[in-house]
Write a protein that holds these residues in place. Structure first.
Motif, PDB file in Angstrom:
ATOM      1  N   HIS A   1       0.906  -1.114  -0.058  1.00 45.29           N
ATOM      2  CA  HIS A   1       0.046  -0.017   0.008  1.00 45.29           C
ATOM      3  C   HIS A   1       0.996   1.269   0.025  1.00 45.29           C
ATOM      4  O   HIS A   1       1.194   1.927   0.976  1.00 45.29           O
TER       5      HIS A   1
ATOM      6  N   GLU B   1       0.237   3.911  -0.825  1.00 48.34           N
ATOM      7  CA  GLU B   1      -0.552   5.140  -0.442  1.00 48.34           C
ATOM      8  C   GLU B   1      -0.491   5.380   0.939  1.00 48.34           C
ATOM      9  O   GLU B   1      -1.075   6.631   1.532  1.00 48.34           O
TER      10      GLU B   1
ATOM     11  N   ARG C   1      -2.298   7.837   5.526  1.00 47.07           N
ATOM     12  CA  ARG C   1      -2.614   7.993   4.122  1.00 47.07           C
ATOM     13  C   ARG C   1      -2.024   9.357   3.609  1.00 47.07           C
ATOM     14  O   ARG C   1      -2.303  10.453   3.737  1.00 47.07           O
ATOM     15  N   ARG C   2      -1.126   9.171   2.490  1.00 44.60           N
ATOM     16  CA  ARG C   2      -0.458  10.368   1.853  1.00 44.60           C
ATOM     17  C   ARG C   2      -1.640  11.335   1.322  1.00 44.60           C
ATOM     18  O   ARG C   2      -2.460  10.939   0.786  1.00 44.60           O
TER      19      ARG C   2
END
Length: 452
Positions: free
Chosen positions: A404, A406, A450-451
């Motif tokens: 992931h 993200e 979460r970016r």
């Protein structure tokens, strides 16, 4: 007249140990038994100490018994072995119980349980142990594997796990701490009072306590008096280990946010989040079992947390009733092996195995995959477990991040007091150990963002 578990402390201990051997939880059996008992407070404390002590030091006790028993312990009738362990614990660990009382009470209990054929055997083994205990050839600390197994009372699989995680000197100190009784730690409920006022009330009620080393709401009890703790009915405090108290702080929650506590029962961290956000956040607490949801609701009511809404939900499946990317903060205090709290749940030494750790890792990753989509952009997810095993901690986080991109790992030390610096690894995850960090339990936590 034959005594019953409700009026004989050692009979109560024996009955609880038998139930735990059949798969029951020690804390549940203790609460159930003592709630029905007619025992005096002193005897109730003895029951608690004997149950937890025998389970915590079962490996040490068995090592001692093998030197005075003329047949392998595994060949003994289970009822006889538990009686021997009960008597041996008192002889080896409780100076305030005279040897003759430890032996005689065990022999009388054997008669009471209609184990007349074993009375002479039990009497002989325990008297031999009392005479010869000074000569038991305990493994030296340098023989780390045997020391962990026979002195620190760890099964072989657990000793190997500890040795994989820590160098020998640390492994020995950690093993010794897991073989010791844990402290009683409370989280002062800032919605009702503050730590200074609570400590004053504690002293006035005949107890002694001091501020915990790290958690600003933590109080460690040094001595408990005869009277109840102050403010119990009014929700002034929650019984909670200091490591557990740290977890809510690490989520970095704020008033006005939407927060999910994914595996919330019994609710100590949930209500702490409510306190940290001054009941100004929207908190959804989920748990798989309805009776545990009720536990969360009762705790929230007692502690004054109307911002908490509890619902039943099995997060081994996606929570379709929740909108994707709808939470600012998610706490995933995942189901785990509980190796970090073996002092409090000592039966875990004997009813778990390395195979269980692998099965739990699959479950943890599954739940993490199902809650991660609920984190909004810029939001944060804190993964925490009360264990130290590599497969339930770093492996879970590393594999998740690899799949992931993200999400990114945040350094937990950048948000909290510098006084906590020793709690964090170079990667920025939390790893607490009782032998290093003020006698708190062994916990792990990692925060994922979460970016944007």
């Amino acid at each position: 007249m034959t005594s019953r578990p409700t009026d004989s402390p050692r009979r109560a201990v024996y009955e609880i140990l038998q139930r735990v051997a059949d798969g029951a939880f020690a804390d549940v059996m203790l609460d159930t038994t003592l709630s029905r008992s007619k025992l005096e407070p002193r005897d109730r404390r003895l029951v608690t100490e004997l149950v937890y002590g025998v389970l915590r030091l079962q490996g040490r006790i068995d090592f001692a018994l093998t030197h005075f028993c003329n047949q392998p312990l595994q060949r003994l009738q289970p009822e006889v072995l538990w009686l021997l362990r009960l008597g041996a614990y008192q002889l080896l660990e409780l100076d305030r119980v005279p040897a003759h009382a430890a032996v005689n009470s065990t022999v009388e209990l054997a008669r009471e349980l209609h184990l007349e054929q074993a009375v002479g055997f039990i009497n002989g083994v325990l008297r031999s142990l009392d005479r010869g205990k000074a000569g038991i050839p305990w493994p030296a600390p340098e023989k780390i594997k045997l020391y962990l197994q026979h002195v620190c009372s760890q099964p072989i699989w657990l000793s190997k796990e500890v040795m994989r995680q820590l160098p020998n000197v640390d492994a020995r100190a950690f093993g010794e701490s897991l073989a010791s009784p844990p402290p009683l730690t409370l989280r002062v409920n800032s919605l009702k009072t503050d730590r200074e006022a609570f400590l004053i009330a504690l002293t006035e009620a005949g107890h002694q306590g001091h501020p915990s080393d790290f958690a600003p709401e933590g109080v460690t009890l040094d001595r408990r008096g005869e009277d109840p703790l102050p403010g119990d009915a009014d929700g002034w405090y929650q019984v909670q280990d200091e490591a557990s108290i740290l977890i809510a702080h690490l989520l970095d929650a704020h008033p006005g946010q939407k927060i999910l506590d994914a595996c919330a029962a019994p609710g100590g961290k949930t209500t702490h989040l409510a306190a940290l956000t001054e009941n100004q956040a929207e908190i959804l607490a989920l748990d798989k079992y309805s009776r545990r949801v009720e536990m969360i609701e009762l705790g929230a009511k007692r502690l004054g947390c109307p911002s908490v809404v509890a619902k039943q939900c099995d997060l081994t499946e996606p929570a379709d009733f929740l909108e994707p990317q709808s939470f600012d903060r998610i706490l995933l205090d995942a189901p785990c092996s509980g190796l970090g709290v073996l002092r409090r749940n000592p039966e875990g030494r004997w009813n778990k195995s390395a195979v269980n750790l692998k099965e739990l890792a699959v479950l943890q990753r599954q739940i993490l995959e199902n809650v991660a989509p609920l984190v909004r952009v810029g939001g944060k997810l804190l993964y925490s477990v009360c264990t130290f095993s590599h497969g339930e901690t770093d492996v879970i986080v590393d594999e998740f991040l690899a799949d992931h991109p993200e999400f990114e790992l945040e350094h937990l030390g950048r948000q909290v007091s510098q006084d906590w610096a020793d709690l964090f690894t170079p990667k920025g995850t939390l790893r607490s150990y009782p032998h290093r960090h003020g006698n708190m339990d062994a916990f792990f936590a990692a925060r994922l963002q979460r970016r944007p």
